[in-house]
Design a protein around this motif. Structure first.
Motif, PDB file in Angstrom:
ATOM      1  N   THR A  92      11.083 -10.838   3.680  1.00 40.76           N
ATOM      2  CA  THR A  92      10.368  -9.573   3.859  1.00 40.76           C
ATOM      3  C   THR A  92       8.887  -9.782   3.576  1.00 40.76           C
ATOM      4  OG1 THR A  92      10.640  -8.920   1.551  1.00 40.76           O
ATOM      5  CG2 THR A  92      12.389  -8.235   3.094  1.00 40.76           C
ATOM      6  N   MET A  93       8.108  -8.762   3.887  1.00 40.42           N
ATOM      7  CA  MET A  93       6.674  -8.823   3.581  1.00 40.42           C
ATOM      8  C   MET A  93       6.472  -9.059   2.084  1.00 40.42           C
ATOM      9  SD  MET A  93       4.660  -8.278   6.297  1.00 40.42           S
ATOM     10  CE  MET A  93       3.190  -7.429   5.809  1.00 40.42           C
ATOM     11  N   SER A  94       7.224  -8.356   1.248  1.00 43.53           N
ATOM     12  CA  SER A  94       7.079  -8.506  -0.204  1.00 43.53           C
ATOM     13  C   SER A  94       7.399  -9.928  -0.656  1.00 43.53           C
ATOM     14  CB  SER A  94       7.983  -7.525  -0.944  1.00 43.53           C
ATOM     15  OG  SER A  94       7.565  -6.205  -0.702  1.00 43.53           O
ATOM     16  N   PRO A 104       2.916   0.105   5.828  1.00 42.36           N
ATOM     17  CA  PRO A 104       2.794   0.861   4.576  1.00 42.36           C
ATOM     18  C   PRO A 104       3.391   0.072   3.410  1.00 42.36           C
ATOM     19  CG  PRO A 104       3.752   2.221   6.317  1.00 42.36           C
ATOM     20  CD  PRO A 104       3.715   0.809   6.814  1.00 42.36           C
ATOM     21  N   ARG A 105       2.785   0.176   2.260  1.00 40.33           N
ATOM     22  CA  ARG A 105       3.271  -0.524   1.066  1.00 40.33           C
ATOM     23  C   ARG A 105       4.733  -0.207   0.781  1.00 40.33           C
ATOM     24  NH1 ARG A 105      -0.377  -2.471  -2.114  1.00 40.33           N
ATOM     25  NH2 ARG A 105      -2.456  -2.266  -1.333  1.00 40.33           N
ATOM     26  N   SER A 106       5.114   1.023   1.044  1.00 39.12           N
ATOM     27  CA  SER A 106       6.490   1.437   0.760  1.00 39.12           C
ATOM     28  C   SER A 106       7.508   0.683   1.608  1.00 39.12           C
ATOM     29  CB  SER A 106       6.644   2.946   1.001  1.00 39.12           C
ATOM     30  OG  SER A 106       6.357   3.262   2.355  1.00 39.12           O
ATOM     31  N   GLU A 107       7.068   0.048   2.689  1.00 36.88           N
ATOM     32  CA  GLU A 107       7.971  -0.692   3.566  1.00 36.88           C
ATOM     33  C   GLU A 107       7.944  -2.202   3.316  1.00 36.88           C
ATOM     34  OE1 GLU A 107       7.214   0.295   7.639  1.00 36.88           O
ATOM     35  OE2 GLU A 107       7.357   2.443   7.246  1.00 36.88           O
ATOM     36  N   GLY A 108       7.127  -2.661   2.378  1.00 38.15           N
ATOM     37  CA  GLY A 108       6.986  -4.094   2.134  1.00 38.15           C
ATOM     38  C   GLY A 108       8.283  -4.792   1.771  1.00 38.15           C
ATOM     39  N   LEU A 155       1.364  -5.206  -6.182  1.00 31.80           N
ATOM     40  CA  LEU A 155       0.350  -5.582  -5.208  1.00 31.80           C
ATOM     41  C   LEU A 155      -0.895  -4.747  -5.461  1.00 31.80           C
ATOM     42  CD1 LEU A 155      -0.263  -7.242  -2.622  1.00 31.80           C
ATOM     43  CD2 LEU A 155       0.556  -5.261  -1.325  1.00 31.80           C
ATOM     44  N   LYS A 156      -2.055  -5.379  -5.429  1.00 34.32           N
ATOM     45  CA  LYS A 156      -3.294  -4.644  -5.663  1.00 34.32           C
ATOM     46  C   LYS A 156      -3.425  -3.524  -4.637  1.00 34.32           C
ATOM     47  CE  LYS A 156      -5.943  -7.899  -8.267  1.00 34.32           C
ATOM     48  NZ  LYS A 156      -7.230  -8.540  -8.489  1.00 34.32           N
ATOM     49  N   GLY A 157      -3.911  -2.400  -5.104  1.00 29.48           N
ATOM     50  CA  GLY A 157      -3.993  -1.200  -4.281  1.00 29.48           C
ATOM     51  C   GLY A 157      -4.890  -1.318  -3.072  1.00 29.48           C
TER      52      GLY A 157
END
Length: 92
Positions: A28-30, A68-72, A54-56
């Motif tokens: 995954t991206m994360s 979106p960060r929520s999908e990382g 992850l830095k904002g």
């Protein structure tokens, strides 16, 4: 599987400009970000806060579309995908 990673501006200094990474299927991206951060102290400091988040200001893109960060953690990569990492952008 191979994915292309491109980093821009100050992230380029920590991660390198453009490279291909061989990652396991289902990455995954994360997970990709964690692999990048584990490469060096400089990379980790460029991407992550002290608490591991992850830095904002890091902007994530996959194949030219913002992620979106929520999908990382759920956004799986595929063979040949391109991931781009941007710092905040300002103009004037």
């Amino acid at each position: 599987m191979n994915v292309r990673v491109r980093a821009f501006a100050q992230l380029r200094e920590a991660l390198g400009a453009d490279r291909t990474m061989d990652v396991p299927a289902g990455t995954t991206m994360s997970t990709l970000l964690a692999l990048l951060g584990a490469e060096s102290v400089q990379a980790k400091e460029a991407l992550f806060e002290e608490n591991g988040d992850l830095k904002g200001h890091v902007i994530l893109m996959k194949n030219g579309r913002r992620v979106p960060r929520s999908e990382g953690g759920t956004n799986a990569l595929s063979e040949g995908d391109e991931v781009a990492l941007f710092p905040p952008v300002a103009g004037g």
